[in-house]
Design an enzyme around this catalytic site. Structure first.
Site, PDB file in Angstrom:
ATOM      1  N   ARG A  91     -35.987  -6.727 -61.821  1.00 56.71           N
ATOM      2  CA  ARG A  91     -35.452  -6.319 -60.302  1.00 56.71           C
ATOM      3  C   ARG A  91     -34.907  -4.901 -60.517  1.00 56.71           C
ATOM      4  O   ARG A  91     -34.966  -3.993 -59.918  1.00 56.71           O
ATOM      5  CB  ARG A  91     -34.475  -7.228 -59.547  1.00 56.71           C
ATOM      6  CG  ARG A  91     -35.185  -8.474 -59.140  1.00 56.71           C
ATOM      7  CD  ARG A  91     -34.570  -9.351 -57.999  1.00 56.71           C
ATOM      8  NE  ARG A  91     -34.764  -8.694 -56.974  1.00 56.71           N
ATOM      9  CZ  ARG A  91     -33.659  -7.728 -56.286  1.00 56.71           C
ATOM     10  NH1 ARG A  91     -32.580  -7.787 -57.001  1.00 56.71           N
ATOM     11  NH2 ARG A  91     -33.928  -7.147 -55.117  1.00 56.71           N
ATOM     12  N   TYR A 100     -36.588 -14.282 -57.250  1.00 61.37           N
ATOM     13  CA  TYR A 100     -37.374 -13.011 -57.652  1.00 61.37           C
ATOM     14  C   TYR A 100     -36.815 -12.835 -59.347  1.00 61.37           C
ATOM     15  O   TYR A 100     -36.653 -11.536 -59.592  1.00 61.37           O
ATOM     16  CB  TYR A 100     -37.165 -12.019 -56.742  1.00 61.37           C
ATOM     17  CG  TYR A 100     -37.675 -12.376 -55.611  1.00 61.37           C
ATOM     18  CD1 TYR A 100     -39.152 -12.794 -55.215  1.00 61.37           C
ATOM     19  CD2 TYR A 100     -36.610 -12.346 -54.419  1.00 61.37           C
ATOM     20  CE1 TYR A 100     -39.316 -12.943 -53.816  1.00 61.37           C
ATOM     21  CE2 TYR A 100     -37.146 -12.508 -52.934  1.00 61.37           C
ATOM     22  CZ  TYR A 100     -38.445 -13.003 -52.888  1.00 61.37           C
ATOM     23  OH  TYR A 100     -38.817 -13.404 -51.575  1.00 61.37           O
ATOM     24  N   PRO A 119     -37.509 -18.312 -45.189  1.00 64.77           N
ATOM     25  CA  PRO A 119     -36.377 -17.566 -46.055  1.00 64.77           C
ATOM     26  C   PRO A 119     -36.620 -17.736 -47.543  1.00 64.77           C
ATOM     27  O   PRO A 119     -37.095 -19.210 -47.554  1.00 64.77           O
ATOM     28  CB  PRO A 119     -35.161 -18.319 -45.532  1.00 64.77           C
ATOM     29  CG  PRO A 119     -35.549 -19.586 -44.996  1.00 64.77           C
ATOM     30  CD  PRO A 119     -36.820 -19.490 -44.429  1.00 64.77           C
ATOM     31  N   ARG A 152     -35.249 -15.467 -50.632  1.00 66.64           N
ATOM     32  CA  ARG A 152     -34.117 -14.968 -51.281  1.00 66.64           C
ATOM     33  C   ARG A 152     -32.749 -15.657 -50.809  1.00 66.64           C
ATOM     34  O   ARG A 152     -31.966 -15.854 -51.757  1.00 66.64           O
ATOM     35  CB  ARG A 152     -34.040 -13.333 -51.078  1.00 66.64           C
ATOM     36  CG  ARG A 152     -33.006 -12.752 -51.838  1.00 66.64           C
ATOM     37  CD  ARG A 152     -32.842 -11.371 -51.284  1.00 66.64           C
ATOM     38  NE  ARG A 152     -34.042 -10.702 -51.137  1.00 66.64           N
ATOM     39  CZ  ARG A 152     -34.399  -9.936 -51.797  1.00 66.64           C
ATOM     40  NH1 ARG A 152     -33.870  -9.756 -53.284  1.00 66.64           N
ATOM     41  NH2 ARG A 152     -35.687  -9.237 -51.594  1.00 66.64           N
ATOM     42  N   GLY A 167     -36.589 -12.835 -45.095  1.00 63.32           N
ATOM     43  CA  GLY A 167     -36.240 -11.589 -45.134  1.00 63.32           C
ATOM     44  C   GLY A 167     -34.586 -11.290 -45.074  1.00 63.32           C
ATOM     45  O   GLY A 167     -33.971 -10.208 -45.282  1.00 63.32           O
ATOM     46  N   CYS A 191     -38.907  -1.881 -75.560  1.00 67.03           N
ATOM     47  CA  CYS A 191     -38.973  -0.413 -76.093  1.00 67.03           C
ATOM     48  C   CYS A 191     -39.662   0.609 -74.865  1.00 67.03           C
ATOM     49  O   CYS A 191     -40.517   1.055 -74.963  1.00 67.03           O
ATOM     50  CB  CYS A 191     -40.138  -0.350 -77.270  1.00 67.03           C
ATOM     51  SG  CYS A 191     -39.589  -1.559 -78.546  1.00 67.03           S
ATOM     52  N   TYR A 224     -36.717  -2.051 -58.602  1.00 73.55           N
ATOM     53  CA  TYR A 224     -36.253  -1.692 -57.316  1.00 73.55           C
ATOM     54  C   TYR A 224     -34.960  -0.839 -57.601  1.00 73.55           C
ATOM     55  O   TYR A 224     -34.227  -0.863 -56.545  1.00 73.55           O
ATOM     56  CB  TYR A 224     -36.237  -2.860 -56.521  1.00 73.55           C
ATOM     57  CG  TYR A 224     -37.130  -3.853 -56.374  1.00 73.55           C
ATOM     58  CD1 TYR A 224     -38.588  -3.696 -55.975  1.00 73.55           C
ATOM     59  CD2 TYR A 224     -36.982  -5.097 -56.893  1.00 73.55           C
ATOM     60  CE1 TYR A 224     -39.465  -4.446 -55.770  1.00 73.55           C
ATOM     61  CE2 TYR A 224     -37.975  -5.954 -56.795  1.00 73.55           C
ATOM     62  CZ  TYR A 224     -39.414  -5.839 -56.396  1.00 73.55           C
ATOM     63  OH  TYR A 224     -40.232  -6.757 -56.308  1.00 73.55           O
TER      64      TYR A 224
HETATM   65  N1  LLP Z   1     -42.507 -14.597 -45.781  1.00 78.91           N
HETATM   66  C1  LLP Z   1     -43.358 -13.681 -46.209  1.00 78.91           C
HETATM   67  C2  LLP Z   1     -44.543 -13.422 -45.632  1.00 78.91           C
HETATM   68  C3  LLP Z   1     -43.272 -12.639 -47.372  1.00 78.91           C
HETATM   69  O1  LLP Z   1     -43.938 -11.900 -47.791  1.00 78.91           O
HETATM   70  C4  LLP Z   1     -41.718 -12.886 -47.960  1.00 78.91           C
HETATM   71  C5  LLP Z   1     -41.255 -12.025 -49.278  1.00 78.91           C
HETATM   72  C6  LLP Z   1     -40.820 -13.920 -47.402  1.00 78.91           C
HETATM   73  C7  LLP Z   1     -41.257 -14.763 -46.322  1.00 78.91           C
HETATM   74  C8  LLP Z   1     -39.797 -14.213 -48.274  1.00 78.91           C
HETATM   75  O2  LLP Z   1     -38.640 -13.010 -47.814  1.00 78.91           O
HETATM   76  P1  LLP Z   1     -37.137 -13.262 -48.152  1.00 78.91           P
HETATM   77  O3  LLP Z   1     -36.445 -14.452 -47.377  1.00 78.91           O
HETATM   78  O4  LLP Z   1     -37.124 -13.759 -49.818  1.00 78.91           O
HETATM   79  O5  LLP Z   1     -36.481 -11.978 -48.206  1.00 78.91           O
HETATM   80  N2  LLP Z   1     -39.891  -9.206 -55.288  1.00 78.91           N
HETATM   81  C9  LLP Z   1     -38.759  -8.608 -54.358  1.00 78.91           C
HETATM   82  C10 LLP Z   1     -38.796  -9.108 -52.859  1.00 78.91           C
HETATM   83  C11 LLP Z   1     -40.267  -9.431 -52.418  1.00 78.91           C
HETATM   84  C12 LLP Z   1     -40.237 -10.180 -51.070  1.00 78.91           C
HETATM   85  C13 LLP Z   1     -41.736 -10.373 -50.832  1.00 78.91           C
HETATM   86  N3  LLP Z   1     -42.183 -11.155 -49.714  1.00 78.91           N
HETATM   87  C14 LLP Z   1     -37.233  -8.494 -54.796  1.00 78.91           C
HETATM   88  O6  LLP Z   1     -36.906  -9.004 -55.793  1.00 78.91           O
HETATM   89  O7  LLP Z   1     -36.619  -7.919 -54.301  1.00 78.91           O
END
Ligand code: LLP
Length: 421
Positions: free
Chosen positions: A314, A375, A276, A278, A239, A346, A318
Site C-alpha cells: 500500500r 489489503y 464493507p 476495509r 468504501g 531491490c 498508493y
Molecule cells: N464493493 C466493491 C464492488 C468494491 O470494489 C470494493 C473495493 C468494496 C466493496 C470494498 O470497499 P472497502 O469497504 O474495503 O473500501 N487495494 C486498495 C483498495 C481497493 C478497493 C477495491 N474495491 C487499498 O489498499 O486501499
C-alpha cells in the site's frame, strides 16, 4: 477502536504479547484480532438495525479462510469478485444465498461455478456481461438473480486508484442509461432483476459522496418501479474509510453511515446490502517486522526492516500512510529520530515511510504496522523470491497460524522445468 494495546510497555494483540508470537513464528507476519473483526462487523450490522439487511463482507480486503469463517459465523454475507473468492467463501461454509458476486470481468466459468454452487445475486457491470450471464443461466436451465451496477458519476474524493464512481472509471453502466439497460435485462429469460447496485470507491472519509450517490439510486428505484421493474434490493457497496493516522480526525462511523442509508433509501422498503471490507478488517490487523539494520546515509538514517513492499504494497502503490509503532514502548524521554523506513527489496519504491519521526530503534527491535488487516496479506507477492509471510489469528489469550510461512522449496517447487531443458 482496536485490540492492539500496550500493557506494561509491551504491545499486545488482545491478551497475547506480540513478541511472543514473533518468537513462535518468526518475522515478518500478519496478526489479526478476533475481537476487532467481530466488533467492526457488528457495528455495521447494528447500524442497519430496523431495516431488512445483509452485511456482505468484501472478501478482497482479507480473504483468509479463518477470517471469512469467523465473519460468516457472525452472520455476514460475502461479496466476492472472483472464482477463487467464491471458492473460499464456499469452503468457509458460507451458504450461496449469502454470497454476492461483483466485478467487471466475470468469466463464463465463474458464472457457471456460482450458479451451480448457489448465489444470492450477480452484480452486473455491463451489457456484454449481462448477455453472457443470460446465456449461461439459460444453458443451465436456471434463472440468475441480478442487480445492475450503476455508475452515478460522483466524485468519491479518494485516491484516484480506488475511486470507482466517476464516468471515466471502468465500473458499472452510466446511470443515465439505466432505464434502457434494465428494459433489456427484463427481456432476458435467464435473468431475474432483483435490484440496483452502486459502489463509488474506497477509503471515503466524508459521507457527502455517499449521500449524493444513494439519493440518485433512490430516484432511480422509483423510476424503474414506474417502468414496471420489481426493484426490491439495493446493494450500496462498501468504501467507508478508516483512520490510518491516529493523529487525524476520525472518519465517520458505521452508525453515521447507517443513519445516512436510512435517510436516503429507507422509505423505499428495499432489502439493503452493504459491502464493507476495509473498515471490518483494516484496523483488526497489524504487520510485525524486525529491524535488520539501522543504516546511516549521507543525509538521513534508514531503518531497514525484514518486511518489504511485496509484503505490504500500500505505501508503494498508493503512497498510503501506516502508523509504525515499536513493539516495546520507548522509555519516557527516549531520543527520537526521523527515519526513512524501508525493506530489503531491490528498488527505491520499497519505502514504507520517509522522515518518519520515531523513538530510536536498534537492529533486532520489533515494529508493528497498524491498520494492515485489509489489503495487506491479500495484495502480497513473492517478488524477490520472498515467501508470503504467515497470518496469525488471535482470540483472547490464544493464537493460531491461519496461513503458514512456506519454505523456500515449497515456494520454488511450483515452478517446473520443461523436459527439453
Ligand atoms: N464493493 C466493491 C464492488 C468494491 O470494489 C470494493 C473495493 C468494496 C466493496 C470494498 O470497499 P472497502 O469497504 O474495503 O473500501 N487495494 C486498495 C483498495 C481497493 C478497493 C477495491 N474495491 C487499498 O489498499 O486501499
Amino acid at each position: 477502536m482496536d485490540h492492539f494495546l500496550y500493557r506494561d510497555g509491551e504491545l499486545f494483540a488482545e491478551d497475547v504479547a506480540v513478541s511472543e508470537i514473533a518468537a513462535a513464528v518468526g518475522t515478518p507476519f500478519y496478526a489479526y484480532s478476533t475481537a476487532t473483526l467481530t466488533r467492526h462487523f457488528r457495528l455495521f450490522d447494528e447500524a442497519l438495525e430496523g431495516m431488512d439487511h445483509l452485511v456482505c463482507y468484501a472478501m478482497k480486503a482479507n480473504s483468509n479462510l479463518a477470517v471469512v469463517k469467523l465473519l460468516g459465523d457472525l452472520g455476514a454475507g460475502m461479496d466476492v469478485v472472483s472464482g477463487g473468492e467464491y471458492r473460499r467463501a464456499q469452503l468457509a461454509g458460507i451458504p450461496g444465498e449469502r454470497i454476492v458476486f461483483s466485478g467487471v470481468g466475470k468469466t463464463r466459468e465463474e458464472m457457471e461455478m456460482a450458479l451451480a454452487g448457489g448465489i444470492r445475486q450477480f452484480n452486473i457491470e455491463s451489457e456484454p456481461e449481462m448477455m453472457m450471464l443470460d446465456q449461461v443461466a439459460r444453458s443451465m436451465g436456471v434463472c440468475a438473480p441480478v442487480t445492475i451496477r450503476v455508475n452515478p458519476d460522483v466524485d468519491a474524493k479518494t485516491h484516484e486508484k480506488i475511486a470507482t464512481g466517476k464516468k471515466e472509471n471502468k465500473f458499472g453502466i452510466p446511470i443515465s442509461r439505466a432505464r434502457e439497460v434494465y428494459a433489456q435485462a427484463a427481456a432476458c429469460k435467464g435473468l431475474d432483476v432483483v435490484g440496483i447496485d452502486v459502489h463509488i470507491g474506497s477509503q471515503l472519509t466524508d459521507l457527502a459522496p455517499f449521500e449524493t450517490a444513494y439519493g440518485l439510486v433512490a430516484d432511480l428505484t422509483e423510476t424503474l418501479r414506474a417502468d414496471g421493474h420489481d426493484i426490491r434490493r439495493l446493494d450500496l457497496g462498501g468504501g467507508l474509510g478508516i483512520p490510518y493516522e491516529q493523529s487525524n480526525t476520525p472518519p465517520p462511523l458505521p452508525s453515521d453511515f447507517g443513519a445516512l442509508i436510512k435517510r436516503t433509501v429507507g422509505h423505499l422498503g428495499c432489502e439493503i446490502e452493504i459491502e464493507p471490507g476495509r473498515l471490518i478488517a483494516g484496523n483488526a490487523g497489524i504487520m510485525v517486522s524486525r529491524v535488520i539494520y539501522v543504516k546511516s546515509g549521507e543525509d538521513r538514517e534508514f531503518l531497514i526492516l525484514d518486511s518489504a513492499m511485496n509484503d505490504l504494497v500500500r505505501p508503494t502503490m498508493y503512497q498510503a500512510h501506516h502508523d509504525i509503532v515499536p513493539v516495546r514502548a520507548p522509555e519516557p524521554g527516549a531520543a527520537r529520530s526521523a527515519y526513512d523506513i524501508v525493506g530489503p527489496v531491490c528498488e527505491s519504491g520499497d519505502t514504507f515511510a520517509r522522515e518518519r519521526q520515531m523513538h530510536r530503534l536498534n537492529a533486532g527491535d520489533l515494529v508493528a504496522f497498524r491498520s494492515a488487516g485489509a489489503y495487506g496479506a491479500v495484495m502480497a507477492s513473492e517478488y524477490n523470491s520472498r515467501p508470503l509471510i504467515p497470518e496469525i489469528l488471535v482470540q483472547d489469550d490464544q493464537f493460531a497460524v491461519i496461513r503458514a510461512r512456506p519454505t523456500f522449496d515449497e515456494m520454488i517447487n511450483r515452478d517446473t522445468i520443461p523436459v527439453w531443458l
